[in-house]
Write an enzyme that holds these catalytic residues in place. Structure first.
Site, short mmCIF file in Angstrom:
data_model
loop_
_atom_site.label_atom_id
_atom_site.label_comp_id
_atom_site.label_asym_id
_atom_site.label_seq_id
_atom_site.Cartn_x
_atom_site.Cartn_y
_atom_site.Cartn_z
N PHE A 20 0.83 -1.27 0.25
CA PHE A 20 0.07 0.08 -0.11
C PHE A 20 0.82 1.14 -0.11
CE2 PHE A 20 -2.30 3.42 1.81
CZ PHE A 20 -3.47 3.47 1.11
N LYS A 77 2.64 9.64 8.60
CA LYS A 77 1.82 9.39 9.79
C LYS A 77 2.41 9.84 11.21
CE LYS A 77 -0.95 5.69 7.84
NZ LYS A 77 -0.44 5.17 6.69
N ASP A 128 9.29 2.86 1.77
CA ASP A 128 7.88 3.42 2.46
C ASP A 128 8.15 3.06 3.85
OD1 ASP A 128 5.72 4.16 3.11
OD2 ASP A 128 4.58 3.48 1.27
C1 LIG Z 1 -0.79 5.43 5.09
C2 LIG Z 1 0.20 4.99 4.18
C3 LIG Z 1 0.26 5.70 3.16
C4 LIG Z 1 -0.51 6.82 2.63
O1 LIG Z 1 -0.36 8.14 3.46
P1 LIG Z 1 -1.27 9.15 3.31
O2 LIG Z 1 -0.96 10.22 4.33
O3 LIG Z 1 -2.78 8.63 3.65
O4 LIG Z 1 -1.49 9.66 2.23
C5 LIG Z 1 1.53 5.09 2.21
N1 LIG Z 1 2.28 4.17 2.64
C6 LIG Z 1 2.06 3.39 3.78
C7 LIG Z 1 2.94 2.31 3.87
C8 LIG Z 1 1.05 3.97 4.56
O5 LIG Z 1 0.75 3.18 5.62
#
Ligand SMILES: *Cc1c(COP(=O)(O)O)cnc(C)c1O
Length: 396
Positions: free
Chosen positions: A138, A252, A223
């Site tokens: 994701f 986050k 990420d």
């Molecule tokens: C939450 C998340 C995103 C997206 O972040 P947003 O601030 O909602 O755009 C991308 N990568 C990972 C691994 C995430 O947990």
């Protein structure tokens, strides 16, 4: 307004993209929340891993309110101290060399993908144009970060999709060797797939990725939007595996509740984006950066040790809980598989009714409490969870 009134107005005026719980949260303090009826709840979600140092931490609150009283915004046409200080702290903490500030995770990943594409097109024109991502990953909700997301559920209505992404299953070495073709110029991973169900990548799989990247000048993009900022007991999760990424993305937990994203660049990638090639009106916002700077100070070595210790404690307690058959993850990012016949959403609803806020990820329960949570607060939350599971079992 009452919860009922809020629900009605929400339905009237807000687009229906979320399946919101029927609860209105009015206040947060540390690891505890207050709802519209004045009930207290234990927070095992921290707003999907955002309230890294808990709600209204005094140091964070002091930094944010002082900055709001001084300067809320001025744009990237000028220097500001909070942004520059935060960038220095991030580089010193991670060994990365330079930073770009965005406002969210998806935006940070967009910038990372832009960087990877420019790097590929400059060094390997006409040959490399593909970012290899993992199935079940994701990376965000924009069109391009959805393209990088290896889950078909997200791809139902929004094509045509940008090209330049390929996928390989997590923890499958033969498939990695096959899918890492000569067109691949970057590999993008989460060390623990969060939204995918708290699925950790295995040591030998990560080692193979690191080896491929080093040997073939493929960029390693990690990420860390969910795993970063101390969540797993190290500042970056990739430190557990000795990885040296070329690009890291954060969001986050970084702002302690305020919207901020960051792209961290290594020596190799720090010069890739030049003047005018990327930007953001809000990026590097002084209030968000002041908050993030306070978060960086609060998440010191003793707190990281505490995350490892309390995380291990939570994992052990969950493994011993009737109804739970398996626990994955690291530190305070854990996923629990329930025994057959129990639905995670039923457990979450029952917990919410009894005063515990919990998340799901795929079919698992997901635990992302504030990093500052104490053992006593873990125990209080687990009592509720235990009760919720046993009452659901009785109903079956
Ligand atoms: C939450 C998340 C995103 C997206 O972040 P947003 O601030 O909602 O755009 C991308 N990568 C990972 C691994 C995430 O947990």
């Amino acid at each position: 307004m009452t919860t009922k009134e809020l629900q009605q107005k929400d339905a009237d005026f807000i687009v229906g993209t979320y399946a919101r719980n029927p609860v209105f949260i009015s206040e947060g303090q540390g690891t505890s929340l207050t709802d519209g009826e004045g009930r207290t709840l234990v927070d095992f979600s921290s707003g999907i891993g955002v309230l890294s140092v808990g709600h209204t931490h005094p140091v964070w609150l002091g930094a944010v309110t002082a900055q709001a009283a001084k300067l809320a915004h001025i744009s990237n046409l000028y220097h500001t101290q909070p942004m520059t200080e935060l960038a220095e702290k991030l580089c010193n903490r991670t060994g990365m060399r330079k930073v770009f500030f965005a406002n969210s995770g998806a935006e940070a990943n967009e910038g990372a993908i832009k960087t990877a594409r420019k790097y590929m097109s400059e060094r390997y024109p006409g040959v490399r144009d593909t970012v290899l991502c993992l199935k079940n990953s994701f990376h965000g909700r924009t069109i391009t970060t959805l393209s990088a997301t290896g889950q078909d559920d997200y791809h139902k209505h929004f094509g045509p999709w940008p090209a330049g992404f390929a996928f390989t299953p997590a923890n499958d070495l033969p498939a990695l060797a096959k899918n890492c073709t000569e067109n691949v110029g970057a590999i993008m991973i989460e060390c623990i797939q969060g939204e995918g169900g708290v699925v950790p990548l295995e040591d030998d799989f990560l080692a193979k990725i690191a080896e491929l990247c080093a040997r073939r000048d493929i960029l390693l993009v990690v990420d860390e939007i969910q795993t970063g900022v101390g969540r797993t007991g190290k500042f970056l999760c990739c430190e557990h595996y000795g990885l040296k990424p070329d690009i890291v993305t954060l969001a986050k937990g970084l702002g302690g509740g305020l919207p901020i994203g960051a792209i961290l660049f290594s020596e190799k990638t720090m010069g890739t984006l030049g003047k005018g090639e990327h930007g953001s009106t809000f990026g590097g916002n002084p209030i968000c950066c002041a908050g993030a700077s306070a978060v960086m100070d609060i998440i010191d070595a003793p707190l990281l040790e505490q995350v490892e210790r309390i995380g291990a404690y939570l994992k052990e307690r969950l493994e011993g809980l009737p109804g739970v058959i398996n626990v994955t993850g690291k530190g305070l990012m854990l996923g629990a598989t329930l025994e057959a016949g129990m639905k995670n959403t039923d457990v979450v609803a029952a917990c919410l009714e009894k005063g515990l806020v919990l998340l799901t990820a795929k079919e698992k329960l997901r635990f992302l409490p504030p990093l500052t949570i104490t053992q006593g607060e873990i125990d209080a939350g687990l009592e509720i969870l235990k009760y919720a599971i046993s009452s659901l079992k009785k109903d079956n």
